[in-house]
Design an enzyme around this catalytic site. Structure first.
Site, short mmCIF file in Angstrom:
data_model
loop_
_atom_site.label_atom_id
_atom_site.label_comp_id
_atom_site.label_asym_id
_atom_site.label_seq_id
_atom_site.Cartn_x
_atom_site.Cartn_y
_atom_site.Cartn_z
CB CYS A 2 -0.95 0.01 1.19
SG CYS A 2 -1.68 -1.59 1.58
NE ARG A 27 3.87 2.15 -1.91
CZ ARG A 27 4.97 2.04 -1.17
NH1 ARG A 27 6.09 2.57 -1.59
NH2 ARG A 27 4.95 1.42 -0.02
CD1 TRP A 74 -0.81 -3.69 -3.73
CD2 TRP A 74 -2.55 -4.92 -4.39
NE1 TRP A 74 -0.71 -3.88 -5.08
CE2 TRP A 74 -1.76 -4.64 -5.52
CE3 TRP A 74 -3.72 -5.68 -4.56
CZ2 TRP A 74 -2.07 -5.09 -6.79
CZ3 TRP A 74 -4.04 -6.13 -5.83
CH2 TRP A 74 -3.21 -5.84 -6.92
CG ASN A 98 1.71 1.41 4.01
OD1 ASN A 98 0.53 1.55 3.72
ND2 ASN A 98 2.68 2.07 3.41
N GLY A 99 1.43 -2.58 6.05
CA GLY A 99 1.99 -3.73 6.73
C GLY A 99 0.94 -4.67 7.28
CD GLU A 485 20.77 -14.23 -7.33
OE1 GLU A 485 20.62 -12.98 -7.28
OE2 GLU A 485 20.80 -14.86 -8.41
CE LYS A 489 21.94 -10.23 -6.89
NZ LYS A 489 21.83 -10.95 -8.16
CD GLU A 492 25.08 -9.46 -10.76
OE1 GLU A 492 24.82 -9.29 -11.95
OE2 GLU A 492 24.22 -9.84 -9.93
CG HIS A 508 31.05 -35.93 -7.36
ND1 HIS A 508 31.14 -37.21 -7.85
CD2 HIS A 508 30.24 -36.01 -6.26
CE1 HIS A 508 30.40 -38.02 -7.12
NE2 HIS A 508 29.85 -37.33 -6.15
CE LYS A 607 17.40 -3.96 -12.46
NZ LYS A 607 17.83 -4.86 -11.38
#
Length: 612
Positions: A2, A27, A74, A98-99, A485, A489, A492, A508, A607
């Site tokens: 929200c 949002r 929302w 919010n939350g 991942e 990170k 990159e 292995h 991006k």
């Protein structure tokens, strides 16, 4: 999660609140409302749908005032209806929120026993009634709010007004972003500085646990009842929604936005601990017929797909394959009837994923094969959204840093929501399981917030990586993709060569790389693979490797010589990959900063990869 806008001024702020809500529309939301104090009364307007509907209602009713709060919602607890829209009112108190208030049901039961009548299905209304009740025994609105906050469990931001305090706006930040906009003879609050940029470029960034009182000419911030100083920061007048705000880099800002982004994404699908009836409703017939899933993605999105494969098969017994889109498009894959082709992309414009989607669609038509296509994406207007049968948005907001953070975790949340929906339609998951996972999803932003408290400890560890040239990340099960991942990170943005491996693969080949100069990052959640992972750790230490372990707080793994441990808050094994992605993001970020690289725009990378 929200959007909040509020203010106290010498002029009418009605139009300022409406414009602020418009600037928060990115949002995602399904209703909007505002409340203003005028002549000892609360004037409130709420409408389902777009802010334009609210604006029309406000213009027709001529609602004005110099103290007010506004909100886009929302739906979470309760359907998107006018009664459930914010602000919520109790007597002369109005609240926007919010939350999630996790313990709202217990609070509601207590309030009903006191005679309070609820007019909505939301968790927010308990806050309005609690403040109203607290005012019976406190001498100010601020004291009432300070007495209520300790009763609330969850992650939330609040804006509160009262007719008896016509020059006072109280706001609270606890796990949900909130900023104060500083003006001359007026002050404002918002969940995003973007909403306030037309009227001020001076901001105070509230910290966790802050409670602030705003008047026209004064801002006071309290922590545990004590007055504290929060600096005013000035932004360039031309700043846009891409501002880094209080953060040094976009990447760090976006890491810290993850609780909010996750809440936002989760909110579109759940009503309490149940799936919303309207969530992906238009896809139900297609979901009933699918027999398998093929995920197409690149980079970080591919790692999200790898985790989803575990979830599809373990949770709802649907076969799932995951493939790098740039490989899929250049071979001749068999197109199978009744397959869901699921494309995952932050931008929705990733060239290889779009090409794989289009090629698959053409081949399916030429062979008269029935397939279903779907996109999980962060951009509602993207090509991928337009060109698939169905879509599910990750409501992460703008992500500027090249190294994806909040887009990744919201993709995982969206994938879990999709899996719950498909399992429900195909009746391969029980309602009890759905409710259990839904409850865990609601709790997830708070766990992420707690995980971020390890930032200082991770910064200290990162100092040991600065001179390294190689690094190994290890995980098992759903944490193997998180190892991939984490390695991505680190590669990159810090330019350190890093590899991610399934820990069971150590013998292995990768074990040959381990020596005294090789840092090894271990992901150790509390799951049924933990004992095997501990054996893998012993193998590394026996070869002189130095371990950097992100471990569940109850794992029994502790610091010792050449073993550095950061405790991660406990979370269910199912959702643990989302949480464990955060410390590897922070580690990579801090190493890159210490090495002096361009964190937000690493060399050679873009991006949105819109070319092959």
């Amino acid at each position: 999660m929200c959007g909040i806008v509020g203010g106290v001024a010498e002029r009418s702020i009605t139009n300022i609140l409406i414009e602020g809500l418009k600037r928060l529309e990115y949002r995602g939301y399904d209703s909007a409302g505002l409340a203003l104090v005028s002549q000892d009364a609360i004037l409130r307007e709420r409408r389902v749908g777009k802010v334009a509907n609210l604006e029309q209602a406000v213009n027709e009713s001529l609602v004005t005032g110099s103290l007010g709060i506004a909100h886009t919602r929302w739906a979470t607890h309760g359907k998107p209806t006018e009664n459930n829209a914010h602000p919520h009112v109790s007597g002369h108190v109005a609240v926007v929120h919010n939350g999630i208030i996790e313990n709202y049901q217990e609070l509601k039961d207590d309030l009903e026993a006191l005679g309070y009548v609820f007019t909505s299905q939301t968790d927010t209304e308990v806050v309005a009634h609690l403040v109203h009740d607290a005012l019976k025994s406190t001498s100010s609105l601020l004291e009432a709010v300070q007495s209520v906050v300790p009763q609330l469990k969850g992650a939330y931001a609040l804006g509160i007004i009262h007719t008896d305090y016509p020059d006072e706006l109280i706001t609270v930040r606890e796990g949900s972003p909130l900023v104060i906009g500083v003006g001359i003879g007026e002050n404002f609050i918002s969940s995003d500085q973007l909403a306030l940029l037309p009227i001020t470029n001076r901001f105070i960034y509230l910290e966790e646990g802050d409670i602030a009182r705003l008047t026209r000419d004064k801002i006071e911030v309290f922590v545990n009842g004590q007055l504290v100083n929060r600096p005013v920061k000035e932004l360039d007048a031309t700043v846009s929604n891409a501002s880094k705000g209080e953060f040094k880099h976009y990447m760090l800002k976006e890491i810290y936005e993850q609780p909010e982004a996750l809440q936002q994404t989760i909110s579109q699908a759940l009503d309490g601990n149940a799936l919303r009836a309207d969530f992906l409703k238009q896809a139900e017939a297609d979901f009933a017929n699918i027999q398998q899933v093929q995920i197409l993605a690149c980079g970080t999105s591919y790692h999200a797909g790898m985790i989803a494969k575990y979830w599809f098969e373990q949770l709802i017994d649907v076969p799932c394959q995951v493939e790098i889109a740039s490989e899929f498009r250049y071979r001749t894959p068999v197109i199978v009837n009744n397959t869901l082709y699921l494309c995952i992309s932050q931008s929705g414009e990733t060239a290889d994923t779009l090409a794989a989607l289009r090629d698959t669609q053409k081949r399916a038509v030429s062979k008269n094969i029935n397939i279903v296509t779907m996109a999980i994406c962060n951009v509602a207007t993207s090509s991928m959204i337009r060109e698939t049968n169905h879509s599910l948005l990750t409501l992460a907001g703008p992500e500027i840093g090249v190294a994806s953070t909040k887009a990744f975790t919201t993709q995982l949340a969206a994938l879990m929501l999709l899996i719950l929906k498909i399992g429900q339609i195909k009746q391969t998951i029980s309602e009890h399981q759905i409710q259990s996972i839904a409850a865990e999803l609601w709790h997830l932003p708070k766990v992420i917030l707690d995980t971020l408290q390890n930032n200082a400890a991770i910064l200290r560890l990162s100092e040991l990586f600065v001179e390294k040239q190689h690094c190994l990340f290890l995980g098992r099960g759903t944490h193997f993709p998180i190892a991939l991942e984490g390695a991505l990170k680190l590669k990159e943005i810090s330019y350190i060569h890093a590899e991610g491996y399934a820990a069971g693969e150590l013998k292995h080949g990768p074990l040959a790389l381990v020596d005294n100069d090789m840092p090894v990052v271990i992901l150790a959640p509390q799951d049924d693979m933990l004992d095997k992972l501990k054996s893998n750790m012993e193998e590394v230490q026996a070869r002189g490797g130095e371990l950097f372990v992100f471990a569940d707080e109850h794992s029994g793994i502790h610091n010792k010589d050449r073993q550095h441990v950061v405790s991660v808050p406990s979370i269910s094994a199912t959702l643990a990959p989302i949480v464990y992605s955060v410390p590897v993001q922070l580690l990579s970020y801090h190493v890159a900063v210490l090495r002096g690289t361009d964190v937000d725009q690493p060399r050679n990378l873009a991006k949105s990869v819109t070319v092959e």
